[in-house]
Design an enzyme around this catalytic site. Structure first.
Site, PDB file in Angstrom:
ATOM      1  N   ASP A  17      41.397   2.336  -5.578  1.00  0.00           N
ATOM      2  CA  ASP A  17      39.756   1.351  -5.788  1.00  0.00           C
ATOM      3  C   ASP A  17      38.266   1.979  -5.697  1.00  0.00           C
ATOM      4  OD1 ASP A  17      38.583  -0.145  -2.933  1.00  0.00           O
ATOM      5  OD2 ASP A  17      37.376   1.245  -2.824  1.00  0.00           O
ATOM      6  N   SER A  18      37.398   1.190  -5.562  1.00  0.00           N
ATOM      7  CA  SER A  18      36.528   1.867  -6.486  1.00  0.00           C
ATOM      8  C   SER A  18      35.366   2.887  -5.636  1.00  0.00           C
ATOM      9  CB  SER A  18      35.299   0.149  -6.457  1.00  0.00           C
ATOM     10  OG  SER A  18      35.251  -0.167  -5.017  1.00  0.00           O
ATOM     11  N   CYS A  80      41.395  -3.162  -3.999  1.00  0.00           N
ATOM     12  CA  CYS A  80      39.905  -3.644  -4.117  1.00  0.00           C
ATOM     13  C   CYS A  80      39.997  -4.486  -4.566  1.00  0.00           C
ATOM     14  CB  CYS A  80      39.774  -2.876  -5.408  1.00  0.00           C
ATOM     15  SG  CYS A  80      37.723  -2.999  -5.992  1.00  0.00           S
ATOM     16  N   GLU A 165      29.365   2.246   1.549  1.00  0.00           N
ATOM     17  CA  GLU A 165      28.934   4.046   1.025  1.00  0.00           C
ATOM     18  C   GLU A 165      28.152   4.520   1.337  1.00  0.00           C
ATOM     19  OE1 GLU A 165      31.520   4.655  -1.546  1.00  0.00           O
ATOM     20  OE2 GLU A 165      32.772   3.184  -1.515  1.00  0.00           O
ATOM     21  N   CYS A 199      37.046  -7.669   0.661  1.00  0.00           N
ATOM     22  CA  CYS A 199      35.962  -6.172   0.263  1.00  0.00           C
ATOM     23  C   CYS A 199      37.159  -5.479   1.417  1.00  0.00           C
ATOM     24  CB  CYS A 199      35.190  -6.558   0.238  1.00  0.00           C
ATOM     25  SG  CYS A 199      34.782  -4.813  -0.276  1.00  0.00           S
ATOM     26  N   HIS A 201      36.415  -2.436   1.714  1.00  0.00           N
ATOM     27  CA  HIS A 201      35.124  -0.997   2.769  1.00  0.00           C
ATOM     28  C   HIS A 201      35.219  -2.836   4.262  1.00  0.00           C
ATOM     29  CE1 HIS A 201      34.300  -0.301  -1.540  1.00  0.00           C
ATOM     30  NE2 HIS A 201      34.213   0.343  -1.299  1.00  0.00           N
TER      31      HIS A 201
END
Length: 280
Positions: A17-18, A80, A165, A199, A201
């Site tokens: 994942d990023s 992701c 993030e 997403c 996240h």
């Protein structure tokens, strides 16, 4: 290491994942495959990917996949949505034949779309995702192929991943942006009965998302969906299943400072995480 000298012995399942979002996928994978070994790689130093160009996301994702292959992974999950939408097809078609045609890279979009039909009662689907995922129209294409007459309404949520993030998922700023974007989405189609969190996240914002959607709307969070799809994939591909080591261990890698990643990953995973910093 030259491409033709990639390790041939069984290895862990790679999860990329990023940043931190893929931990939501990893957590579900660990529950569904408790004896499998995993290697998680978060490219936190270059996150988020959502606003980056197709070429940049492809390059970053390919670097991560090649790194995981060199570490012994035969199967890599792109946990992701941005990487799945902007890089997966190119890696599968262009790079795997060059690197090792027996290895596999899988994404999160197709399993999610396959599950939509089990949730929606009226065919009105909502999608929240990064600008990159929404602009790629990957979900539009896959839903149109899978379901006749379904309507997809999408909202590019420019700051949601950045808030996660920045560890602001519980703050008032997150409330403002989540409410604003969801109000805009449901204004476009008030009949939406199923909402895709496009997403990885976004499950970290799930409490706020549920607060601002109409009652009765189903929320498709990708962790359990992707995990069930992978279990089925391995059942149908025993040759790949045999190339996965079984020790129940997970190795955590990050491109940012290891201590920073370990702290947040420990909070999210619910157990101590000790990450290693690597360079891509």
């Amino acid at each position: 290491m030259p491409d033709n000298l990639l390790p041939s012995a069984p290895g862990p399942i790679g999860v990329f994942d990023s940043g931190y979002g893929g931990l939501t996928i990893l957590h579900s994978l660990q529950r569904s495959l408790p004896d499998a070994d995993f290697m998680y790689l978060g490219d936190n130093a270059r996150a988020p990917y959502g606003s980056r160009s197709f070429a940049t996301v492809y390059r970053f994702t390919l670097e991560a996949v090649e790194y995981l292959f060199r570490q012994g992974c035969h199967l890599v999950i792109l946990a992701c949505n941005t990487a799945s939408s902007k890089a997966l097809r190119s890696i599968q078609q262009r790079d795997l034949p060059r690197l090792d045609a027996s290895r596999r890279v899988l994404g999160v979009i197709r399993p999610t779309v396959e599950a939509v039909g089990e949730y929606s009662r009226n065919g009105h689907i909502g999608l929240v995702g990064t600008p990159g995922t929404v602009a790629s129209q990957s979900y539009d294409i896959e839903i149109a192929k899978a379901y006749s007459g379904f309507r997809l309404s999408s909202r590019a949520c420019k700051l949601w991943a950045a808030l996660v993030e920045a560890r602001e998922a519980d703050g008032p700023g997150a409330d403002y942006f989540v409410r604003s974007d969801l109000e805009a989405l449901f204004a476009e189609d008030a009949e939406i009965d199923s909402l895709i969190l496009g997403c990885t996240h976004y499950p970290l914002l799930l409490d706020k998302i549920r607060k601002y959607i109409p009652q009765g709307v189903e929320v498709l969070s990708q962790g359990d969906i992707v995990a069930a799809s992978l279990v089925d994939y391995l059942r149908r591909h025993p040759d790949m299943d045999a190339r996965i080591t079984r020790g129940g261990s997970t190795r955590y890698l990050t491109t940012e400072e290891a201590s920073a990643f370990s702290e947040l990953a420990t909070m999210f995973m619910g157990h101590p995480v000790k990450a290693e910093k690597i360079e891509l």
